[in-house]
Scaffold this motif. Structure first.
Motif, PDB file in Angstrom:
ATOM      1  N   LEU A  33       0.898  -1.182  -0.069  1.00  0.00           N
ATOM      2  CA  LEU A  33      -0.041  -0.055  -0.210  1.00  0.00           C
ATOM      3  C   LEU A  33       0.873   1.260   0.037  1.00  0.00           C
ATOM      4  CD1 LEU A  33      -2.875  -0.945   2.462  1.00  0.00           C
ATOM      5  CD2 LEU A  33      -2.835  -0.627  -0.108  1.00  0.00           C
ATOM      6  N   GLU A  34       2.014   1.294   0.968  1.00  0.00           N
ATOM      7  CA  GLU A  34       2.893   2.418   0.661  1.00  0.00           C
ATOM      8  C   GLU A  34       3.599   2.621  -0.574  1.00  0.00           C
ATOM      9  OE1 GLU A  34       5.259   2.032   4.106  1.00  0.00           O
ATOM     10  OE2 GLU A  34       3.790   2.073   5.598  1.00  0.00           O
ATOM     11  N   GLN A  35       3.879   1.583  -1.142  1.00  0.00           N
ATOM     12  CA  GLN A  35       4.568   1.687  -2.643  1.00  0.00           C
ATOM     13  C   GLN A  35       3.487   2.191  -3.606  1.00  0.00           C
ATOM     14  OE1 GLN A  35       5.636  -2.363  -3.212  1.00  0.00           O
ATOM     15  NE2 GLN A  35       7.687  -1.967  -2.260  1.00  0.00           N
ATOM     16  N   LYS A  36       2.404   1.623  -3.580  1.00  0.00           N
ATOM     17  CA  LYS A  36       1.420   2.199  -4.386  1.00  0.00           C
ATOM     18  C   LYS A  36       0.820   3.810  -4.114  1.00  0.00           C
ATOM     19  CE  LYS A  36      -1.687   1.498  -7.953  1.00  0.00           C
ATOM     20  NZ  LYS A  36      -1.056   1.439  -9.187  1.00  0.00           N
ATOM     21  N   GLY A  37       0.978   3.676  -2.667  1.00  0.00           N
ATOM     22  CA  GLY A  37       0.546   5.419  -2.516  1.00  0.00           C
ATOM     23  C   GLY A  37       1.671   6.351  -2.881  1.00  0.00           C
ATOM     24  N   MET A  38       2.814   5.933  -2.938  1.00  0.00           N
ATOM     25  CA  MET A  38       4.047   6.600  -3.302  1.00  0.00           C
ATOM     26  C   MET A  38       3.930   6.949  -4.815  1.00  0.00           C
ATOM     27  SD  MET A  38       5.800   8.133  -1.040  1.00  0.00           S
ATOM     28  CE  MET A  38       7.240   8.340  -1.655  1.00  0.00           C
ATOM     29  N   GLU A  39       3.542   5.903  -5.600  1.00  0.00           N
ATOM     30  CA  GLU A  39       3.490   5.940  -7.003  1.00  0.00           C
ATOM     31  C   GLU A  39       2.336   6.863  -7.267  1.00  0.00           C
ATOM     32  OE1 GLU A  39       2.736   2.336  -8.813  1.00  0.00           O
ATOM     33  OE2 GLU A  39       4.641   1.461  -7.682  1.00  0.00           O
ATOM     34  N   ILE A  40       1.165   6.909  -6.780  1.00  0.00           N
ATOM     35  CA  ILE A  40      -0.078   7.574  -7.022  1.00  0.00           C
ATOM     36  C   ILE A  40       0.243   9.449  -6.376  1.00  0.00           C
ATOM     37  CG2 ILE A  40      -2.432   8.270  -6.285  1.00  0.00           C
ATOM     38  CD1 ILE A  40      -2.897   5.388  -6.057  1.00  0.00           C
ATOM     39  N   ALA A  41       0.959   9.451  -5.318  1.00  0.00           N
ATOM     40  CA  ALA A  41       1.237  10.868  -4.891  1.00  0.00           C
ATOM     41  C   ALA A  41       2.175  11.479  -5.834  1.00  0.00           C
ATOM     42  CB  ALA A  41       1.676  10.384  -3.398  1.00  0.00           C
ATOM     43  N   SER A  42       3.113  10.532  -6.373  1.00  0.00           N
ATOM     44  CA  SER A  42       4.392  11.352  -7.208  1.00  0.00           C
ATOM     45  C   SER A  42       3.551  11.584  -8.502  1.00  0.00           C
ATOM     46  CB  SER A  42       5.243  10.275  -7.693  1.00  0.00           C
ATOM     47  OG  SER A  42       6.295  10.742  -8.523  1.00  0.00           O
ATOM     48  N   LYS A  43       2.827  10.830  -9.078  1.00  0.00           N
ATOM     49  CA  LYS A  43       1.857  11.295 -10.347  1.00  0.00           C
ATOM     50  C   LYS A  43       0.970  12.626 -10.073  1.00  0.00           C
ATOM     51  CE  LYS A  43       1.631   6.645 -12.313  1.00  0.00           C
ATOM     52  NZ  LYS A  43       0.595   5.691 -12.639  1.00  0.00           N
ATOM     53  N   ALA A  45       1.457  14.734  -7.802  1.00  0.00           N
ATOM     54  CA  ALA A  45       2.364  15.925  -7.557  1.00  0.00           C
ATOM     55  C   ALA A  45       2.603  16.521  -9.203  1.00  0.00           C
ATOM     56  CB  ALA A  45       3.648  15.777  -6.776  1.00  0.00           C
ATOM     57  N   LYS A  46       2.977  15.596  -9.960  1.00  0.00           N
ATOM     58  CA  LYS A  46       3.427  16.022 -11.310  1.00  0.00           C
ATOM     59  C   LYS A  46       2.222  16.692 -12.095  1.00  0.00           C
ATOM     60  CE  LYS A  46       6.772  12.608 -12.418  1.00  0.00           C
ATOM     61  NZ  LYS A  46       7.227  11.167 -13.045  1.00  0.00           N
ATOM     62  N   LEU A  47       1.029  16.152 -11.673  1.00  0.00           N
ATOM     63  CA  LEU A  47      -0.128  16.893 -12.407  1.00  0.00           C
ATOM     64  C   LEU A  47      -0.697  18.277 -11.867  1.00  0.00           C
ATOM     65  CD1 LEU A  47      -2.855  13.785 -12.004  1.00  0.00           C
ATOM     66  CD2 LEU A  47      -1.805  15.109 -14.288  1.00  0.00           C
ATOM     67  N   ALA A  48      -0.175  18.482 -10.548  1.00  0.00           N
ATOM     68  CA  ALA A  48      -0.226  19.804 -10.051  1.00  0.00           C
ATOM     69  C   ALA A  48       0.651  20.680 -10.364  1.00  0.00           C
ATOM     70  CB  ALA A  48      -0.001  19.435  -8.463  1.00  0.00           C
ATOM     71  N   ARG A  49       2.083  20.250 -10.487  1.00  0.00           N
ATOM     72  CA  ARG A  49       3.043  21.097 -10.954  1.00  0.00           C
ATOM     73  C   ARG A  49       2.616  21.501 -12.588  1.00  0.00           C
ATOM     74  NH1 ARG A  49       6.394  17.672  -8.175  1.00  0.00           N
ATOM     75  NH2 ARG A  49       7.078  16.653 -10.179  1.00  0.00           N
ATOM     76  N   HIS A  50       2.233  20.445 -13.394  1.00  0.00           N
ATOM     77  CA  HIS A  50       1.753  20.687 -14.767  1.00  0.00           C
ATOM     78  C   HIS A  50       0.757  21.947 -14.818  1.00  0.00           C
ATOM     79  CE1 HIS A  50       0.999  20.132 -18.894  1.00  0.00           C
ATOM     80  NE2 HIS A  50      -0.186  20.086 -18.778  1.00  0.00           N
ATOM     81  N   ALA A  58      -7.322  16.742  -4.128  1.00  0.00           N
ATOM     82  CA  ALA A  58      -8.116  15.360  -4.375  1.00  0.00           C
ATOM     83  C   ALA A  58      -8.412  14.976  -5.775  1.00  0.00           C
ATOM     84  CB  ALA A  58      -9.226  15.287  -3.709  1.00  0.00           C
ATOM     85  N   ASP A  59      -8.644  15.999  -6.625  1.00  0.00           N
ATOM     86  CA  ASP A  59      -8.674  15.446  -8.058  1.00  0.00           C
ATOM     87  C   ASP A  59      -7.562  15.245  -8.908  1.00  0.00           C
ATOM     88  OD1 ASP A  59     -11.635  16.278  -8.076  1.00  0.00           O
ATOM     89  OD2 ASP A  59     -11.103  18.336  -8.978  1.00  0.00           O
ATOM     90  N   ASP A  60      -6.404  15.590  -8.392  1.00  0.00           N
ATOM     91  CA  ASP A  60      -5.230  15.023  -8.785  1.00  0.00           C
ATOM     92  C   ASP A  60      -4.880  13.570  -8.297  1.00  0.00           C
ATOM     93  OD1 ASP A  60      -4.291  17.634  -9.936  1.00  0.00           O
ATOM     94  OD2 ASP A  60      -3.547  18.345  -7.875  1.00  0.00           O
ATOM     95  N   ARG A  62      -7.129  11.439  -7.448  1.00  0.00           N
ATOM     96  CA  ARG A  62      -8.133  10.533  -8.348  1.00  0.00           C
ATOM     97  C   ARG A  62      -7.622  10.282  -9.868  1.00  0.00           C
ATOM     98  NH1 ARG A  62     -11.857  14.333  -5.909  1.00  0.00           N
ATOM     99  NH2 ARG A  62     -12.737  13.543  -3.958  1.00  0.00           N
ATOM    100  N   LEU A  63      -7.159  11.560 -10.482  1.00  0.00           N
ATOM    101  CA  LEU A  63      -6.260  11.420 -11.937  1.00  0.00           C
ATOM    102  C   LEU A  63      -5.331  10.389 -11.908  1.00  0.00           C
ATOM    103  CD1 LEU A  63      -7.136  14.977 -13.275  1.00  0.00           C
ATOM    104  CD2 LEU A  63      -8.322  12.951 -13.853  1.00  0.00           C
ATOM    105  N   ALA A  64      -4.562  10.531 -10.745  1.00  0.00           N
ATOM    106  CA  ALA A  64      -3.292   9.705 -10.936  1.00  0.00           C
ATOM    107  C   ALA A  64      -3.425   8.290 -10.498  1.00  0.00           C
ATOM    108  CB  ALA A  64      -2.295  10.322  -9.781  1.00  0.00           C
ATOM    109  N   GLN A  65      -4.732   7.966 -10.182  1.00  0.00           N
ATOM    110  CA  GLN A  65      -4.760   6.402  -9.936  1.00  0.00           C
ATOM    111  C   GLN A  65      -4.885   5.652 -11.002  1.00  0.00           C
ATOM    112  OE1 GLN A  65      -7.695   5.327  -7.429  1.00  0.00           O
ATOM    113  NE2 GLN A  65      -9.503   6.122  -8.695  1.00  0.00           N
TER     114      GLN A  65
END
Length: 65
Positions: A33-43, A45-50, A58-60, A62-65
């Motif tokens: 769960l922590e590994q998957k959570g890190m993957e989603i959080a990283s994606k 973060a990229k969406l937010a920066r973009h 929360a939308d970021d 949801r979109l990242a999953q």
């Protein structure tokens, strides 16, 4: 182990229908769960920066999953 408590993960497994849960099982799921959570959080973060934001919404997530 990381940030998720074994007790919390045990509750998740029980809620999914497990009547008895070994500590090893809860620890193994926590790692996954922590590994998957890190993957989603990283994606997310990229969406937010973009989008020109520093705040991850929360939308970021949801979109990242």
């Amino acid at each position: 182990m990381g940030n998720l408590s074994v007790a919390s993960v045990e509750r998740i497994i029980r809620a999914a229908g497990g009547s008895r849960v070994s500590r090893e099982a809860a620890e193994a799921l926590a790692v996954i769960l922590e590994q998957k959570g890190m993957e989603i959080a990283s994606k997310a973060a990229k969406l937010a920066r973009h989008a020109g934001r520093k705040t991850i919404t929360a939308d970021d997530i949801r979109l990242a999953q």
